[in-house]
Design a protein around this motif. Structure first.
Motif, PDB file in Angstrom:
ATOM      1  N   VAL A   1       0.827  -1.212   0.000  1.00 16.54           N
ATOM      2  CA  VAL A   1       0.000   0.000   0.000  1.00 16.54           C
ATOM      3  C   VAL A   1       0.857   1.257   0.000  1.00 16.54           C
ATOM      4  O   VAL A   1       0.348   2.354  -0.178  1.00 16.54           O
ATOM      5  CB  VAL A   1      -0.980   0.027   1.190  1.00 16.54           C
ATOM      6  CG1 VAL A   1      -2.009  -1.092   1.083  1.00 16.54           C
ATOM      7  CG2 VAL A   1      -0.241  -0.022   2.519  1.00 16.54           C
ATOM      8  N   GLY A   2       2.163   1.095   0.217  1.00 14.26           N
ATOM      9  CA  GLY A   2       3.044   2.251   0.243  1.00 14.26           C
ATOM     10  C   GLY A   2       4.462   1.860   0.573  1.00 14.26           C
ATOM     11  O   GLY A   2       4.798   0.678   0.668  1.00 14.26           O
ATOM     12  N   ILE A   3       5.275   2.868   0.732  1.00  9.62           N
ATOM     13  CA  ILE A   3       6.672   2.662   1.117  1.00  9.62           C
ATOM     14  C   ILE A   3       7.033   3.719   2.143  1.00  9.62           C
ATOM     15  O   ILE A   3       6.527   4.844   2.102  1.00  9.62           O
ATOM     16  CB  ILE A   3       7.612   2.715  -0.105  1.00  9.62           C
ATOM     17  CG1 ILE A   3       9.008   2.298   0.312  1.00  9.62           C
ATOM     18  CG2 ILE A   3       7.578   4.075  -0.787  1.00  9.62           C
ATOM     19  CD1 ILE A   3       9.861   1.791  -0.824  1.00  9.62           C
ATOM     20  N   ALA A   4       7.885   3.343   3.084  1.00 13.14           N
ATOM     21  CA  ALA A   4       8.313   4.264   4.132  1.00 13.14           C
ATOM     22  C   ALA A   4       9.762   3.955   4.469  1.00 13.14           C
ATOM     23  O   ALA A   4      10.209   2.815   4.333  1.00 13.14           O
ATOM     24  CB  ALA A   4       7.430   4.105   5.368  1.00 13.14           C
ATOM     25  N   GLY A   5      10.467   4.974   4.894  1.00 10.31           N
ATOM     26  CA  GLY A   5      11.862   4.741   5.217  1.00 10.31           C
ATOM     27  C   GLY A   5      12.474   5.843   6.050  1.00 10.31           C
ATOM     28  O   GLY A   5      11.906   6.918   6.222  1.00 10.31           O
ATOM     29  N   VAL A   6      13.649   5.513   6.556  1.00  7.21           N
ATOM     30  CA  VAL A   6      14.485   6.458   7.260  1.00  7.21           C
ATOM     31  C   VAL A   6      15.779   6.522   6.465  1.00  7.21           C
ATOM     32  O   VAL A   6      16.446   5.499   6.274  1.00  7.21           O
ATOM     33  CB  VAL A   6      14.751   6.010   8.718  1.00  7.21           C
ATOM     34  CG1 VAL A   6      15.701   6.958   9.408  1.00  7.21           C
ATOM     35  CG2 VAL A   6      13.454   5.894   9.489  1.00  7.21           C
ATOM     36  N   ASN A   7      16.101   7.711   5.961  1.00  9.08           N
ATOM     37  CA  ASN A   7      17.314   7.876   5.165  1.00  9.08           C
ATOM     38  C   ASN A   7      18.550   7.634   6.016  1.00  9.08           C
ATOM     39  O   ASN A   7      18.479   7.577   7.245  1.00  9.08           O
ATOM     40  CB  ASN A   7      17.359   9.264   4.531  1.00  9.08           C
ATOM     41  CG  ASN A   7      16.333   9.414   3.428  1.00  9.08           C
ATOM     42  OD1 ASN A   7      15.860   8.445   2.855  1.00  9.08           O
ATOM     43  ND2 ASN A   7      15.966  10.648   3.138  1.00  9.08           N
ATOM     44  N   ALA A   8      19.686   7.513   5.364  1.00 14.60           N
ATOM     45  CA  ALA A   8      20.945   7.283   6.060  1.00 14.60           C
ATOM     46  C   ALA A   8      21.136   8.341   7.141  1.00 14.60           C
ATOM     47  O   ALA A   8      20.981   9.531   6.876  1.00 14.60           O
ATOM     48  CB  ALA A   8      22.098   7.325   5.069  1.00 14.60           C
ATOM     49  N   PRO A   9      21.461   7.921   8.343  1.00 12.39           N
ATOM     50  CA  PRO A   9      21.625   8.900   9.422  1.00 12.39           C
ATOM     51  C   PRO A   9      22.934   9.663   9.309  1.00 12.39           C
ATOM     52  O   PRO A   9      23.911   9.173   8.753  1.00 12.39           O
ATOM     53  CB  PRO A   9      21.610   8.034  10.683  1.00 12.39           C
ATOM     54  CG  PRO A   9      22.022   6.682  10.233  1.00 12.39           C
ATOM     55  CD  PRO A   9      21.582   6.545   8.806  1.00 12.39           C
ATOM     56  N   ASN A  10      22.914  10.861   9.855  1.00 13.39           N
ATOM     57  CA  ASN A  10      24.149  11.590  10.079  1.00 13.39           C
ATOM     58  C   ASN A  10      24.721  10.978  11.353  1.00 13.39           C
ATOM     59  O   ASN A  10      24.185  11.206  12.446  1.00 13.39           O
ATOM     60  CB  ASN A  10      23.849  13.085  10.253  1.00 13.39           C
ATOM     61  CG  ASN A  10      25.077  13.895  10.569  1.00 13.39           C
ATOM     62  OD1 ASN A  10      25.929  13.500  11.362  1.00 13.39           O
ATOM     63  ND2 ASN A  10      25.164  15.063   9.963  1.00 13.39           N
ATOM     64  N   GLU A  11      25.747  10.185  11.226  1.00 10.43           N
ATOM     65  CA  GLU A  11      26.284   9.430  12.361  1.00 10.43           C
ATOM     66  C   GLU A  11      26.833  10.341  13.455  1.00 10.43           C
ATOM     67  O   GLU A  11      26.753  10.014  14.627  1.00 10.43           O
ATOM     68  CB  GLU A  11      27.377   8.461  11.887  1.00 10.43           C
ATOM     69  CG  GLU A  11      26.886   7.389  10.935  1.00 10.43           C
ATOM     70  CD  GLU A  11      25.954   6.370  11.562  1.00 10.43           C
ATOM     71  OE1 GLU A  11      25.901   6.261  12.807  1.00 10.43           O
ATOM     72  OE2 GLU A  11      25.269   5.670  10.796  1.00 10.43           O
TER      73      GLU A  11
END
Length: 180
Positions: A73-83
């Motif tokens: 039904v969709g897509i969700a994510g967390v982009n690469a973190p600033n470490e």
């Protein structure tokens, strides 16, 4: 068929993105109703999506297919973190037929839980066009706070619009989770 379940929410399962999902993702991002809430300004092909799928996770980000009863039904994510800072940006796109069912809110909650509990991040941020109040409401339901506006920064449907910036700190997340 979507990949294995990575996290289960109350209404959605977050599954790994597989090459077979390229058609769904291309249809999703090319839908004018979805595209109006994103920074996508050019068409995306299935081949483009396959390339993106091949690279998912290479940069440390986490992008998952949101499914209900096994159907995407969709897509969700967390982009690469600033470490160094411990901050990452949340994003999501859902098919218009899935809007209004709480799926984006559930997916956002699960990704924040992952970011704070498993990735030990300090903060999750998100940006929303002022023309997309439903997306802002998703973030508010999860506990995000509006931190500011980038005035007339985005170009959407022929006009420059404000971009609202939201943030959620790990300690705010813990306080919110304790009250649930």
């Amino acid at each position: 068929m979507p990949g294995p379940v990575f996290r289960r929410g109350e209404t959605v399962e977050l599954r790994t993105v597989e090459e077979e999902d390229a058609g769904f993702l291309a249809e999703l991002v090319n839908d004018p109703r979805v595209r109006a809430g994103t920074a996508m300004a050019t068409p995306v092909s299935e081949a483009d999506e396959r390339e993106w799928i091949d690279a998912v996770g290479d940069d440390g980000g986490v992008h998952l297919l949101a499914c209900v009863d096994g159907d995407p039904v969709g897509i969700a994510g967390v982009n690469a973190p600033n470490e160094t800072w411990g901050v990452a940006e949340l994003g999501y796109q859902f098919a218009p037929d899935a809007w209004g069912n709480g799926y984006a809110t559930d997916a956002a909650r699960e990704l924040c839980a992952h970011a704070f509990a498993e990735r030990r991040l300090h903060k999750v941020s998100a940006k929303v066009y002022e023309t997309n109040p439903a997306s802002a409401r998703v973030l508010e339901k999860v506990g995000f706070v509006e931190e500011g506006r980038h005035r007339r920064e985005a170009f959407v449907d022929g006009e420059h619009v404000d971009v609202r910036r939201f943030g959620l700190l790990a300690d705010e997340w813990r306080s919110e989770a304790d009250s649930r």
